[in-house]
Design an enzyme around this catalytic site. Structure first.
Site, PDB file in Angstrom:
ATOM      1  N   LYS A 137      20.470  -1.566   7.234  1.00 43.58           N
ATOM      2  CA  LYS A 137      19.395  -1.963   6.309  1.00 43.58           C
ATOM      3  C   LYS A 137      18.194  -1.065   6.574  1.00 43.58           C
ATOM      4  O   LYS A 137      17.959  -0.672   7.720  1.00 43.58           O
ATOM      5  CB  LYS A 137      18.992  -3.426   6.545  1.00 43.58           C
ATOM      6  CG  LYS A 137      20.134  -4.436   6.369  1.00 43.58           C
ATOM      7  CD  LYS A 137      20.400  -4.739   4.912  1.00 43.58           C
ATOM      8  CE  LYS A 137      21.527  -5.753   4.789  1.00 43.58           C
ATOM      9  NZ  LYS A 137      21.852  -6.098   3.407  1.00 43.58           N
ATOM     10  N   LYS A 139      19.359  -1.381   2.585  1.00 47.82           N
ATOM     11  CA  LYS A 139      20.711  -1.079   2.117  1.00 47.82           C
ATOM     12  C   LYS A 139      20.808   0.304   1.476  1.00 47.82           C
ATOM     13  O   LYS A 139      21.876   0.908   1.461  1.00 47.82           O
ATOM     14  CB  LYS A 139      21.254  -2.154   1.197  1.00 47.82           C
ATOM     15  CG  LYS A 139      20.488  -2.567  -0.012  1.00 47.82           C
ATOM     16  CD  LYS A 139      21.286  -3.609  -0.855  1.00 47.82           C
ATOM     17  CE  LYS A 139      21.490  -4.920  -0.177  1.00 47.82           C
ATOM     18  NZ  LYS A 139      22.170  -5.933  -1.030  1.00 47.82           N
ATOM     19  N   LYS A 163      28.655  -1.364   8.891  1.00 49.27           N
ATOM     20  CA  LYS A 163      29.171  -1.016   7.565  1.00 49.27           C
ATOM     21  C   LYS A 163      28.040  -0.506   6.676  1.00 49.27           C
ATOM     22  O   LYS A 163      26.871  -0.855   6.861  1.00 49.27           O
ATOM     23  CB  LYS A 163      29.858  -2.206   6.907  1.00 49.27           C
ATOM     24  CG  LYS A 163      28.951  -3.375   6.642  1.00 49.27           C
ATOM     25  CD  LYS A 163      29.680  -4.547   5.976  1.00 49.27           C
ATOM     26  CE  LYS A 163      29.868  -4.328   4.511  1.00 49.27           C
ATOM     27  NZ  LYS A 163      28.607  -4.307   3.741  1.00 49.27           N
ATOM     28  N   ASP A 165      26.126  -0.714   3.158  1.00 49.63           N
ATOM     29  CA  ASP A 165      25.922  -1.858   2.277  1.00 49.63           C
ATOM     30  C   ASP A 165      26.682  -1.633   0.973  1.00 49.63           C
ATOM     31  O   ASP A 165      27.097  -0.497   0.677  1.00 49.63           O
ATOM     32  CB  ASP A 165      24.431  -2.072   2.016  1.00 49.63           C
ATOM     33  CG  ASP A 165      24.099  -3.552   2.112  1.00 49.63           C
ATOM     34  OD1 ASP A 165      23.017  -3.902   2.581  1.00 49.63           O
ATOM     35  OD2 ASP A 165      24.959  -4.379   1.728  1.00 49.63           O
ATOM     36  N   GLU A 166      26.822  -2.708   0.202  1.00 49.54           N
ATOM     37  CA  GLU A 166      27.726  -2.632  -0.960  1.00 49.54           C
ATOM     38  C   GLU A 166      27.209  -1.696  -2.055  1.00 49.54           C
ATOM     39  O   GLU A 166      27.957  -1.284  -2.933  1.00 49.54           O
ATOM     40  CB  GLU A 166      27.977  -4.027  -1.541  1.00 49.54           C
ATOM     41  CG  GLU A 166      26.846  -4.646  -2.302  1.00 49.54           C
ATOM     42  CD  GLU A 166      25.775  -5.244  -1.405  1.00 49.54           C
ATOM     43  OE1 GLU A 166      25.972  -5.285  -0.184  1.00 49.54           O
ATOM     44  OE2 GLU A 166      24.742  -5.661  -1.946  1.00 49.54           O
ATOM     45  N   HIS A 252      34.492  -5.837   0.366  1.00 44.80           N
ATOM     46  CA  HIS A 252      33.298  -6.574  -0.050  1.00 44.80           C
ATOM     47  C   HIS A 252      33.577  -7.198  -1.418  1.00 44.80           C
ATOM     48  O   HIS A 252      34.401  -6.693  -2.174  1.00 44.80           O
ATOM     49  CB  HIS A 252      32.105  -5.610  -0.112  1.00 44.80           C
ATOM     50  CG  HIS A 252      30.769  -6.280  -0.161  1.00 44.80           C
ATOM     51  ND1 HIS A 252      30.275  -6.876  -1.297  1.00 44.80           N
ATOM     52  CD2 HIS A 252      29.834  -6.474   0.806  1.00 44.80           C
ATOM     53  CE1 HIS A 252      29.085  -7.393  -1.037  1.00 44.80           C
ATOM     54  NE2 HIS A 252      28.787  -7.175   0.224  1.00 44.80           N
ATOM     55  N   ARG A 253      32.844  -8.274  -1.739  1.00 48.02           N
ATOM     56  CA  ARG A 253      33.152  -8.977  -3.015  1.00 48.02           C
ATOM     57  C   ARG A 253      31.981  -8.994  -3.997  1.00 48.02           C
ATOM     58  O   ARG A 253      31.836  -9.915  -4.801  1.00 48.02           O
ATOM     59  CB  ARG A 253      33.584 -10.407  -2.712  1.00 48.02           C
ATOM     60  CG  ARG A 253      32.514 -11.199  -1.972  1.00 48.02           C
ATOM     61  CD  ARG A 253      32.914 -12.651  -1.786  1.00 48.02           C
ATOM     62  NE  ARG A 253      31.822 -13.399  -1.142  1.00 48.02           N
ATOM     63  CZ  ARG A 253      31.789 -14.713  -1.029  1.00 48.02           C
ATOM     64  NH1 ARG A 253      32.799 -15.442  -1.495  1.00 48.02           N
ATOM     65  NH2 ARG A 253      30.767 -15.316  -0.448  1.00 48.02           N
ATOM     66  N   LYS A 292      22.613 -17.398   3.368  1.00 50.49           N
ATOM     67  CA  LYS A 292      21.725 -17.420   2.185  1.00 50.49           C
ATOM     68  C   LYS A 292      22.499 -17.564   0.878  1.00 50.49           C
ATOM     69  O   LYS A 292      21.905 -17.825  -0.176  1.00 50.49           O
ATOM     70  CB  LYS A 292      20.882 -16.148   2.147  1.00 50.49           C
ATOM     71  CG  LYS A 292      21.693 -14.887   1.786  1.00 50.49           C
ATOM     72  CD  LYS A 292      20.873 -13.606   1.909  1.00 50.49           C
ATOM     73  CE  LYS A 292      21.694 -12.386   1.522  1.00 50.49           C
ATOM     74  NZ  LYS A 292      21.019 -11.105   1.783  1.00 50.49           N
ATOM     75  N   GLY A 323      25.780 -12.853   4.987  1.00 47.22           N
ATOM     76  CA  GLY A 323      24.775 -13.240   3.978  1.00 47.22           C
ATOM     77  C   GLY A 323      23.720 -14.146   4.589  1.00 47.22           C
ATOM     78  O   GLY A 323      23.895 -15.359   4.640  1.00 47.22           O
ATOM     79  N   GLY A 324      22.653 -13.561   5.105  1.00 46.05           N
ATOM     80  CA  GLY A 324      21.561 -14.373   5.654  1.00 46.05           C
ATOM     81  C   GLY A 324      21.849 -14.909   7.033  1.00 46.05           C
ATOM     82  O   GLY A 324      21.168 -15.817   7.521  1.00 46.05           O
ATOM     83  N   GLN A 344      28.734 -11.388  10.498  1.00 46.41           N
ATOM     84  CA  GLN A 344      28.057 -10.161  10.078  1.00 46.41           C
ATOM     85  C   GLN A 344      26.601 -10.447   9.755  1.00 46.41           C
ATOM     86  O   GLN A 344      26.304 -11.398   9.016  1.00 46.41           O
ATOM     87  CB  GLN A 344      28.771  -9.652   8.829  1.00 46.41           C
ATOM     88  CG  GLN A 344      28.603  -8.182   8.562  1.00 46.41           C
ATOM     89  CD  GLN A 344      29.506  -7.722   7.451  1.00 46.41           C
ATOM     90  OE1 GLN A 344      30.632  -7.290   7.704  1.00 46.41           O
ATOM     91  NE2 GLN A 344      29.032  -7.848   6.242  1.00 46.41           N
ATOM     92  N   GLY A 347      19.854  -8.423   8.074  1.00 45.40           N
ATOM     93  CA  GLY A 347      18.492  -8.818   8.447  1.00 45.40           C
ATOM     94  C   GLY A 347      18.457  -9.568   9.770  1.00 45.40           C
ATOM     95  O   GLY A 347      17.503  -9.441  10.550  1.00 45.40           O
TER      96      GLY A 347
HETATM   97  C1  CAP Z   1      24.171  -9.306   3.861  1.00 42.96           C
HETATM   98  C2  CAP Z   1      24.650  -8.386   2.749  1.00 42.96           C
HETATM   99  C3  CAP Z   1      26.023  -8.743   2.211  1.00 42.96           C
HETATM  100  C4  CAP Z   1      26.197 -10.174   1.816  1.00 42.96           C
HETATM  101  C5  CAP Z   1      27.241 -10.325   0.727  1.00 42.96           C
HETATM  102  C6  CAP Z   1      23.658  -8.389   1.606  1.00 42.96           C
HETATM  103  O1  CAP Z   1      22.943  -8.833   4.324  1.00 42.96           O
HETATM  104  O2  CAP Z   1      24.749  -7.062   3.206  1.00 42.96           O
HETATM  105  O3  CAP Z   1      26.247  -7.892   1.104  1.00 42.96           O
HETATM  106  O4  CAP Z   1      26.654 -10.840   2.933  1.00 42.96           O
HETATM  107  O5  CAP Z   1      27.448 -11.680   0.489  1.00 42.96           O
HETATM  108  O6  CAP Z   1      23.507  -7.294   1.039  1.00 42.96           O
HETATM  109  O7  CAP Z   1      23.138  -9.468   1.286  1.00 42.96           O
HETATM  110  P1  CAP Z   1      22.029  -9.834   5.210  1.00 42.96           P
HETATM  111  P2  CAP Z   1      28.895 -12.322   0.774  1.00 42.96           P
HETATM  112  O8  CAP Z   1      22.792 -10.133   6.479  1.00 42.96           O
HETATM  113  O9  CAP Z   1      20.756  -9.070   5.472  1.00 42.96           O
HETATM  114  O10 CAP Z   1      21.819 -11.056   4.385  1.00 42.96           O
HETATM  115  O11 CAP Z   1      29.196 -11.999   2.197  1.00 42.96           O
HETATM  116  O12 CAP Z   1      28.687 -13.787   0.485  1.00 42.96           O
HETATM  117  O13 CAP Z   1      29.842 -11.678  -0.174  1.00 42.96           O
HETATM  118 MG    MG Z   2      25.198  -6.189   1.361  1.00 37.09          MG
END
Ligand code: CAP
Ligand code: MG
Length: 404
Positions: A137, A139, A163, A165-166, A252-253, A292, A323-324, A344, A347
């Site tokens: 981050k 991202k 990893k 980020d998406e 990733h989804r 989150k 996610g959070g 994972q 932040g």
């Molecule tokens: C988490 C994350 C992931 C989410 C995706 C984000 O970052 O990199 O993409 O976890 O959600 O971009 O939000 P944080 P999920 O740790 O900073 O929140 O795993 O539900 O698909």
């Molecule tokens: Mg992400």
């Protein structure tokens, strides 16, 4: 006894009787349409779907699709049948595809995970504990050198996985062919200094034909893991990637919420989880109970089970909780889900008061605490990094995110 059909379970919201709505879906997705047609007098029963079990209380109905209806190995065609026109039929107000039960004769044509949970544990050298991952981050926007610097700190702090980020792929501000060698160089340093093999999942998301090419390029530049956003790249993108590379694949989804979130309409994450495992995802995001994103234990636990249960001889896929998340989430997540998960945090590591390295240490300390059966609070007394994380973010799911 091997069955010769695929069963799809739908939750249906319609003014029609459930059986009639299910019959319309069966017709529409196989040999029928809105009115009778007489273009042949041959019996097309071998590709005609029928109504299966009806559960009035749960408002679900299953449709039995003969196996001959499906082209072996063609997942887009599978989805065009079980998740096709039916979603747009005006007389069916809302419908959700809850699950798809496929026989071995259909699933066996797909590769499944090459590594799976045990393979990833072997790569990392980890006994049965949750793996810790982080997402670099911010991202997007970092240069390759800045990306490597963040990765180095996180790896020294003890993460097993770093990893992309998406939304980071091969943008001009951080070309993949510059980013990969810079990150792998620092991970080699971590290997020399600590003996720990840290994975770096490079995001190769693109169209199916480009994904294979990017996988080759990434491997040539020394990548030790690849990542794909399966819904935006497409299920065929994942299959192409699995066929092209011998590296582990993190899936990733991103975009899933557009089709999975409405409990009455769309496609359940159960279906997506089955497909990702079947097509070869070694790790897959299935939500976090304490994060989150919108997810409950009732939704997440069945997904863990689908990824890890014995299923047609395929290796299990490592469930990713993300996610959070922050160190204070580890105990609750593990209590519900056990040790076979990847915790994972983006932040929750880089936002640590003492920075990335100590944020990673705090996550590993939280994992160590639960592995020893101790509370986070108790463990934090002797572990400063964890104490600082709990002081900043508390224990368990935060009341509110984005509030700082
Ligand atoms: C988490 C994350 C992931 C989410 C995706 C984000 O970052 O990199 O993409 O976890 O959600 O971009 O939000 P944080 P999920 O740790 O900073 O929140 O795993 O539900 O698909
Ligand atoms: Mg992400």
């Amino acid at each position: 006894m091997e069955v010769d059909w695929i069963e799809a379970i739908y939750r249906i919201d319609s003014d029609m009787p459930l059986e009639k709505a299910a019959r319309i879906i069966a017709m529409e997705e196989s040999t029928g349409t809105w009115t009778e047609v007489r273009t042949t007098d041959r019996d097309l029963g071998f590709v005609t779907a029928t109504v299966g079990d009806i559960d009035e209380r749960a408002r679900t109905a299953s449709v039995i699709y003969p196996l001959d209806l499906f082209e072996p190995g063609n997942v887009p065609q599978l989805l065009s049948v079980v998740a096709g026109n039916l979603f747009g039929l005006e007389q069916i107000r809302k419908v959700r595809l809850e699950d798809v039960i496929m026989p071995h004769s259909y699933v066996r044509r797909f590769p499944g995970p090459r590594y799976g949970i045990e393979g990833m544990r072997h790569l990392v050298g980890s006994e049965r504990r949750p793996h810790v991952g982080t997402i670099v981050k911010p991202k997007v926007g970092l240069t390759p050198a800045e990306t490597a610097k963040v990765a180095f700190s996180a790896a020294l702090g003890g993460v097993d996985l770093i990893k992309d980020d998406e939304t980071l792929t091969d943008q001009a501000f951080c070309p993949m062919t510059e980013r990969i060698p810079e990150v792998m160089e620092v991970l080699d340093k971590v290997w020399e200094e600590t003996g720990r093999n840290v994975s770096y999942a490079v995001n190769v998301t693109a169209g199916p034909e480009e994904v294979a090419e990017r996988a080759d390029i990434a491997s040539k530049w020394g990548a030790n893991m690849l990542m794909i956003d399966v819904l935006t790249s497409g299920f065929t993108g994942l299959l192409e990637l699995r066929r092209e590379t011998s590296l582990p694949i993190h899936v990733h989804r991103a975009m899933h919420g557009a089709i999975t979130r409405d409990p009455d309409h769309g496609i359940s994450m159960k279906v997506i989880s089955r497909l990702v495992r079947m097509l070869g995802g070694d790790q897959f995001h299935v939500g976090a109970i304490t994060g989150k994103m919108d997810a409950t234990a009732e939704e997440v636990l069945p997904l863990d089970r689908i990824l890890t249960e014995k299923w047609h001889g395929l290796r299990p896929t490592f469930p990713v909780a993300s996610g959070g998340l922050h160190p204070g989430c580890v105990a609750d997540e593990v209590r519900h889900r056990g040790m076979d998960i990847i915790m994972q945090a983006g932040g929750g590591i880089h936002g640590h008061p003492a920075g990335t390295r100590r944020g990673a240490m705090a996550m590993r300390q939280a994992v160590e605490a639960v592995t020893q059966g101790r509370t986070l609070e108790e463990f934090a007394v002797e572990h400063e990094e964890l104490r600082q994380a709990l002081e900043k973010w508390g224990v368990g799911k935060k009341e509110e995110y984005y509030a700082e």
